[in-house]
Design a protein around this motif. Structure first.
Motif, mmCIF file in Angstrom:
data_model
loop_
_atom_site.group_PDB
_atom_site.id
_atom_site.type_symbol
_atom_site.label_atom_id
_atom_site.label_comp_id
_atom_site.label_asym_id
_atom_site.label_seq_id
_atom_site.Cartn_x
_atom_site.Cartn_y
_atom_site.Cartn_z
ATOM 1 N N ILE A 91 0.849 -1.200 0.000
ATOM 2 C CA ILE A 91 0.000 0.000 0.000
ATOM 3 C C ILE A 91 0.880 1.243 0.000
ATOM 4 O O ILE A 91 1.698 1.444 0.895
ATOM 5 C CB ILE A 91 -0.950 0.016 1.218
ATOM 6 N N ASP A 92 0.711 2.081 -1.002
ATOM 7 C CA ASP A 92 1.526 3.289 -1.122
ATOM 8 C C ASP A 92 0.923 4.484 -0.390
ATOM 9 O O ASP A 92 1.656 5.291 0.181
ATOM 10 C CB ASP A 92 1.714 3.640 -2.604
ATOM 11 N N ASP A 93 -0.400 4.617 -0.432
ATOM 12 C CA ASP A 93 -1.062 5.732 0.232
ATOM 13 C C ASP A 93 -0.859 5.628 1.745
ATOM 14 O O ASP A 93 -1.319 4.683 2.388
ATOM 15 C CB ASP A 93 -2.555 5.733 -0.092
ATOM 16 N N LEU A 94 -0.145 6.603 2.320
ATOM 17 C CA LEU A 94 0.277 6.522 3.715
ATOM 18 C C LEU A 94 -0.896 6.493 4.694
ATOM 19 O O LEU A 94 -0.909 5.703 5.642
ATOM 20 C CB LEU A 94 1.198 7.693 4.056
ATOM 21 N N LEU A 95 -1.890 7.346 4.473
ATOM 22 C CA LEU A 95 -3.025 7.403 5.394
ATOM 23 C C LEU A 95 -3.854 6.116 5.326
ATOM 24 O O LEU A 95 -4.298 5.593 6.352
ATOM 25 C CB LEU A 95 -3.897 8.625 5.091
ATOM 26 N N PHE A 96 -4.050 5.611 4.121
ATOM 27 C CA PHE A 96 -4.787 4.353 3.962
ATOM 28 C C PHE A 96 -4.006 3.206 4.586
ATOM 29 O O PHE A 96 -4.566 2.309 5.225
ATOM 30 C CB PHE A 96 -5.039 4.089 2.481
ATOM 31 N N LYS A 97 -2.685 3.234 4.411
ATOM 32 C CA LYS A 97 -1.819 2.216 5.003
ATOM 33 C C LYS A 97 -1.952 2.234 6.531
ATOM 34 O O LYS A 97 -2.061 1.172 7.168
ATOM 35 C CB LYS A 97 -0.367 2.479 4.603
ATOM 36 N N ALA A 98 -1.934 3.437 7.114
ATOM 37 C CA ALA A 98 -2.059 3.570 8.562
ATOM 38 C C ALA A 98 -3.396 3.038 9.054
ATOM 39 O O ALA A 98 -3.470 2.330 10.068
ATOM 40 C CB ALA A 98 -1.886 5.029 8.966
ATOM 41 N N GLU A 99 -4.461 3.356 8.342
ATOM 42 C CA GLU A 99 -5.791 2.884 8.722
ATOM 43 C C GLU A 99 -5.861 1.358 8.716
ATOM 44 O O GLU A 99 -6.410 0.736 9.634
ATOM 45 C CB GLU A 99 -6.847 3.463 7.780
ATOM 46 N N LEU A 150 1.285 8.448 13.428
ATOM 47 C CA LEU A 150 1.684 8.751 12.058
ATOM 48 C C LEU A 150 0.502 9.308 11.269
ATOM 49 O O LEU A 150 0.656 10.274 10.505
ATOM 50 C CB LEU A 150 2.219 7.489 11.384
ATOM 51 N N PHE A 151 -0.658 8.707 11.450
ATOM 52 C CA PHE A 151 -1.866 9.185 10.768
ATOM 53 C C PHE A 151 -2.167 10.626 11.177
ATOM 54 O O PHE A 151 -2.456 11.480 10.325
ATOM 55 C CB PHE A 151 -3.054 8.282 11.105
ATOM 56 N N ASN A 152 -2.088 10.911 12.470
ATOM 57 C CA ASN A 152 -2.379 12.259 12.960
ATOM 58 C C ASN A 152 -1.365 13.276 12.446
ATOM 59 O O ASN A 152 -1.735 14.392 12.047
ATOM 60 C CB ASN A 152 -2.401 12.270 14.493
ATOM 61 N N ILE A 153 -0.094 12.898 12.451
ATOM 62 C CA ILE A 153 0.956 13.814 11.985
ATOM 63 C C ILE A 153 0.802 14.104 10.499
ATOM 64 O O ILE A 153 0.848 15.263 10.065
ATOM 65 C CB ILE A 153 2.350 13.225 12.288
ATOM 66 N N GLU A 154 0.635 13.051 9.697
ATOM 67 C CA GLU A 154 0.558 13.227 8.248
ATOM 68 C C GLU A 154 -0.747 13.898 7.809
ATOM 69 O O GLU A 154 -0.760 14.667 6.847
ATOM 70 C CB GLU A 154 0.716 11.885 7.543
ATOM 71 N N SER A 155 -1.837 13.628 8.507
ATOM 72 C CA SER A 155 -3.120 14.246 8.123
ATOM 73 C C SER A 155 -3.132 15.745 8.424
ATOM 74 O O SER A 155 -3.891 16.498 7.810
ATOM 75 C CB SER A 155 -4.278 13.562 8.856
ATOM 76 N N LYS A 156 -2.265 16.183 9.317
ATOM 77 C CA LYS A 156 -2.182 17.609 9.664
ATOM 78 C C LYS A 156 -0.955 18.272 9.038
ATOM 79 O O LYS A 156 -0.677 19.452 9.308
ATOM 80 C CB LYS A 156 -2.126 17.773 11.184
ATOM 81 N N ARG A 157 -0.253 17.545 8.223
ATOM 82 C CA ARG A 157 0.983 18.057 7.612
ATOM 83 C C ARG A 157 0.689 19.218 6.676
ATOM 84 O O ARG A 157 -0.177 19.133 5.809
ATOM 85 C CB ARG A 157 1.671 16.934 6.837
ATOM 86 N N THR A 158 1.406 20.274 6.864
ATOM 87 C CA THR A 158 1.252 21.432 5.995
ATOM 88 C C THR A 158 1.782 21.117 4.605
ATOM 89 O O THR A 158 2.759 20.378 4.464
ATOM 90 C CB THR A 158 2.014 22.651 6.568
ATOM 91 N N ARG A 159 1.140 21.624 3.590
ATOM 92 C CA ARG A 159 1.569 21.379 2.205
ATOM 93 C C ARG A 159 2.176 22.627 1.581
ATOM 94 O O ARG A 159 2.181 22.780 0.374
ATOM 95 C CB ARG A 159 0.369 20.918 1.369
ATOM 96 N N SER A 160 2.709 23.478 2.420
ATOM 97 C CA SER A 160 3.317 24.718 1.929
ATOM 98 C C SER A 160 4.798 24.492 1.608
ATOM 99 O O SER A 160 5.151 23.470 1.022
ATOM 100 C CB SER A 160 3.132 25.827 2.959
#
Length: 282
Positions: A23-31, A80-90
């Motif tokens: 699984i490549d999608d990080l959030l889906f992988k975490a779930e 990891l899910f919490n960190i990546e889901s709140k990661r800034t994309r700037s």
């Protein structure tokens, strides 16, 4: 019961490895990983609640070494899910700042639990009957979790602390790797991804222990017939175990200056292997 637990651990690791590699999608992988981990934790709980350990040593081993292998994955992927889901994309700079802030939070946990952290990392055992046996609900031991109050049949005062240490080690490695990618742009990311396909291993022991092992391998002449440079051996181990060793030469000097037991980790490896061999003969 021991064989059942080992089977669950084997099956869990197999399923987690499949999830992490396919699984490549990080959030889906975490779930997915969270879901699987919860299933196997429940299996372990049912087994330990409905059966009895043969000895105190077996119970200590389960709560100190076995359960944390699963529980740390739950803590790791939830964070990891919490960190990546709140990661800034700037900008890269903003993302680096965000990751460093999270690393500081994780390091704070180690500082807040420094006494137990050193106890666990040095392989101490003299308080294991207090930390890893059920029913030892001594509030003076300063447990970081109340889980053993809520579910005392499947928790001890510090098994969750061990799991948290392991999980935070993995998180810090992940965050530092992401920072390296951002600092070195695409070149670092490409190199990391290429090696990542080869290694899913993380060194979760003491850095000093790994450096002792590296120098032992180098001095033995077992690598490239002794012609390999110490930097090459250290670099490969850093990549293989996803860790940064820092100034390993200075650490080696500290190891060499030990007044007692200069080869502490090597001796521990020998004892562990000997014990494993004896257990296999039984």
């Amino acid at each position: 019961m021991k064989n059942v637990i080992e089977t669950y651990l084997y099956e869990f690791k197999k399923e987690i490895n499949t999830i992490e590699s396919e699984i490549d999608d990080l959030l889906f992988k975490a779930e997915k990983a969270i879901k699987i981990t919860k299933i196997y934790l429940e299996k372990l709980r049912n087994t330990t609640v409905t059966n009895s350990f043969k000895s105190k040593a077996e119970e200590i081993d389960f709560f100190k070494n076995k359960k944390p292998q699963l529980y740390c994955k739950l803590i790791y992927y939830v964070n990891l899910f919490n960190i990546e889901s709140k990661r800034t994309r700037s900008s890269n700079k903003s993302q680096i700042k965000y990751f460093n802030k999270n690393i500081d939070k994780l390091q704070t946990y180690f500082n807040d639990n420094l006494e137990f952290y050193h106890y666990y990392r040095t392989g101490a055992t003299f308080l294991d009957d207090q930390y890893f046996l059920r029913g030892k609900t001594n509030i003076r031991l300063f447990p970081d979790s109340l889980s053993f109050f809520v579910d005392d049949k499947f928790s001890t005062s510090h098994d969750s602390t061990v799991a948290t240490i392991l999980a935070y080690d993995m998180l810090i490695i992940y965050l530092k790797t992401e920072i390296d990618k951002l600092e070195n742009n695409n070149s670092m990311e490409a190199n990391y991804n290429a090696f990542q396909k080869q290694s899913k291993l993380f060194w979760t022991g003491n850095k000093t222990d790994l450096i002792e092992l590296i120098y032992a391998l180098h001095s033995s002449g077992a690598v490239n017939s002794g012609t390999a440079d110490i930097k090459e051996v250290a670099s490969v181990c850093e990549q293989m175990f996803n860790i940064s060793l820092g100034d390993y030469y200075r650490t080696f000097l500290e190891i060499r200056s030990r007044k007692i037991n200069q080869t502490k980790f090597i001796d521990k490896l020998k004892d562990s292997l000997t014990k494993k061999m004896l257990e296999s003969d039984e």
